[in-house]
Each structure stands twice: as C-alpha cells, then as structure tokens.
Design a protein around this motif. Structure first.
Motif, PDB file in Angstrom:
ATOM      1  N   ASP A 231     -42.315 -14.527  33.877  1.00 30.71           N
ATOM      2  CA  ASP A 231     -43.294 -13.492  33.542  1.00 30.71           C
ATOM      3  C   ASP A 231     -44.687 -13.863  34.038  1.00 30.71           C
ATOM      4  O   ASP A 231     -45.404 -13.026  34.579  1.00 30.71           O
ATOM      5  CB  ASP A 231     -43.338 -13.265  32.029  1.00 30.71           C
ATOM      6  CG  ASP A 231     -42.089 -12.580  31.501  1.00 30.71           C
ATOM      7  OD1 ASP A 231     -41.322 -12.017  32.309  1.00 30.71           O
ATOM      8  OD2 ASP A 231     -41.887 -12.619  30.266  1.00 30.71           O
ATOM      9  N   ALA A 232     -45.070 -15.118  33.866  1.00 32.46           N
ATOM     10  CA  ALA A 232     -46.398 -15.572  34.313  1.00 32.46           C
ATOM     11  C   ALA A 232     -46.518 -15.472  35.825  1.00 32.46           C
ATOM     12  O   ALA A 232     -47.566 -15.083  36.347  1.00 32.46           O
ATOM     13  CB  ALA A 232     -46.646 -17.003  33.855  1.00 32.46           C
TER      14      ALA A 232
ATOM     15  N   GLY B 252     -41.184 -25.152  30.591  1.00 34.52           N
ATOM     16  CA  GLY B 252     -40.913 -24.048  31.506  1.00 34.52           C
ATOM     17  C   GLY B 252     -39.573 -24.098  32.199  1.00 34.52           C
ATOM     18  O   GLY B 252     -39.249 -23.236  33.001  1.00 34.52           O
TER      19      GLY B 252
ATOM     20  N   SER C 109     -37.868 -20.733  32.835  1.00 34.66           N
ATOM     21  CA  SER C 109     -37.802 -19.966  31.593  1.00 34.66           C
ATOM     22  C   SER C 109     -38.374 -18.573  31.826  1.00 34.66           C
ATOM     23  O   SER C 109     -39.100 -18.323  32.791  1.00 34.66           O
ATOM     24  CB  SER C 109     -38.589 -20.676  30.488  1.00 34.66           C
ATOM     25  OG  SER C 109     -39.979 -20.622  30.774  1.00 34.66           O
ATOM     26  N   ALA C 110     -38.064 -17.664  30.935  1.00 37.65           N
ATOM     27  CA  ALA C 110     -38.556 -16.284  31.033  1.00 37.65           C
ATOM     28  C   ALA C 110     -40.086 -16.264  31.021  1.00 37.65           C
ATOM     29  O   ALA C 110     -40.702 -15.470  31.750  1.00 37.65           O
ATOM     30  CB  ALA C 110     -37.988 -15.441  29.903  1.00 37.65           C
ATOM     31  N   ALA C 111     -40.720 -17.143  30.247  1.00 33.00           N
ATOM     32  CA  ALA C 111     -42.188 -17.182  30.192  1.00 33.00           C
ATOM     33  C   ALA C 111     -42.777 -17.545  31.552  1.00 33.00           C
ATOM     34  O   ALA C 111     -43.802 -16.992  31.964  1.00 33.00           O
ATOM     35  CB  ALA C 111     -42.639 -18.179  29.128  1.00 33.00           C
ATOM     36  N   VAL C 112     -42.143 -18.459  32.261  1.00 35.25           N
ATOM     37  CA  VAL C 112     -42.624 -18.851  33.600  1.00 35.25           C
ATOM     38  C   VAL C 112     -42.443 -17.689  34.573  1.00 35.25           C
ATOM     39  O   VAL C 112     -43.346 -17.363  35.345  1.00 35.25           O
ATOM     40  CB  VAL C 112     -41.908 -20.120  34.106  1.00 35.25           C
ATOM     41  CG1 VAL C 112     -42.230 -20.385  35.555  1.00 35.25           C
ATOM     42  CG2 VAL C 112     -42.282 -21.314  33.243  1.00 35.25           C
TER      43      VAL C 112
ATOM     44  N   SER D   1     -47.003 -11.821  36.900  1.00 40.55           N
ATOM     45  CA  SER D   1     -48.304 -11.216  36.622  1.00 40.55           C
ATOM     46  C   SER D   1     -49.436 -11.851  37.430  1.00 40.55           C
ATOM     47  O   SER D   1     -50.573 -11.409  37.349  1.00 40.55           O
ATOM     48  CB  SER D   1     -48.612 -11.331  35.130  1.00 40.55           C
ATOM     49  OG  SER D   1     -48.745 -12.689  34.754  1.00 40.55           O
TER      50      SER D   1
END
Length: 91
Positions: free
Chosen positions: A86-87, A65, A81-84, A90
């Motif tokens: 985004d999570a 992350g 990171s972009a995934a973190v 949301s």
C-alpha cells in the motif's frame, strides 16, 4: 515441545568464504573494547521458533514489512506485507 516454540537468538557471523571474515573476527576478539561490545550486543537477532520456521535461526529473522508464505510441503518464501504494498502504491 517447548524448544519448538521458543524464540531463538542468532548472532551475526560472516561466512567462511568472505574475505572480510578474518578482519571481523579480529575486531570481535581483539579490537577496541567499544567495537567488541558493539559486535557482541548489536549483532544479535531474535529468530522465529522452529515450529514457525524449521530452518537455521539465521534464516528465520523477522524483518519489518516482510511476511512468509508456505509454497508447498514445508517450503516457504517471503513476500511484502500489505502495508508495504500500500505504501509503495501511494508513493
């Protein structure tokens, strides 16, 4: 060169000014075998090669992350990171 691109390994050690260092070292060298084995096997980390991270191995351990971004002239900083991101957005 090959050494610049080789994944490095770093074994955790406490800083010399930590009041717990003497206890850590005692467990690592004279503690029960299962603790010595755990310290020997579970506190080793893969570090990025010097071609990607020109610092000491202890400062180049990838974390899930976390990404790194060059700030300027060979100095870098970490970022989520972009995934973190985004999570978190949301949640």
């Amino acid at each position: 060169s090959t050494t610049d691109t080789a994944i490095r390994e770093w074994t955790y050690t406490m800083s010399d000014d930590s009041p717990m260092k003497k206890h850590w070292e005692a467990l690592k060298t004279t503690g029960p075998t299962y603790i010595q084995d755990t310290i020997t096997s579970q506190f080793k980390f893969k570090a990025l090669p010097t071609s990607l991270c020109p610092y000491g191995a202890e400062k180049c351990i990838p974390m899930p992350g976390v990404e790194f971004k060059e700030l300027y002239a060979g100095y870098c900083s970490f970022q989520m990171s972009a995934a973190v991101v985004d999570a978190m957005g949301s949640a």
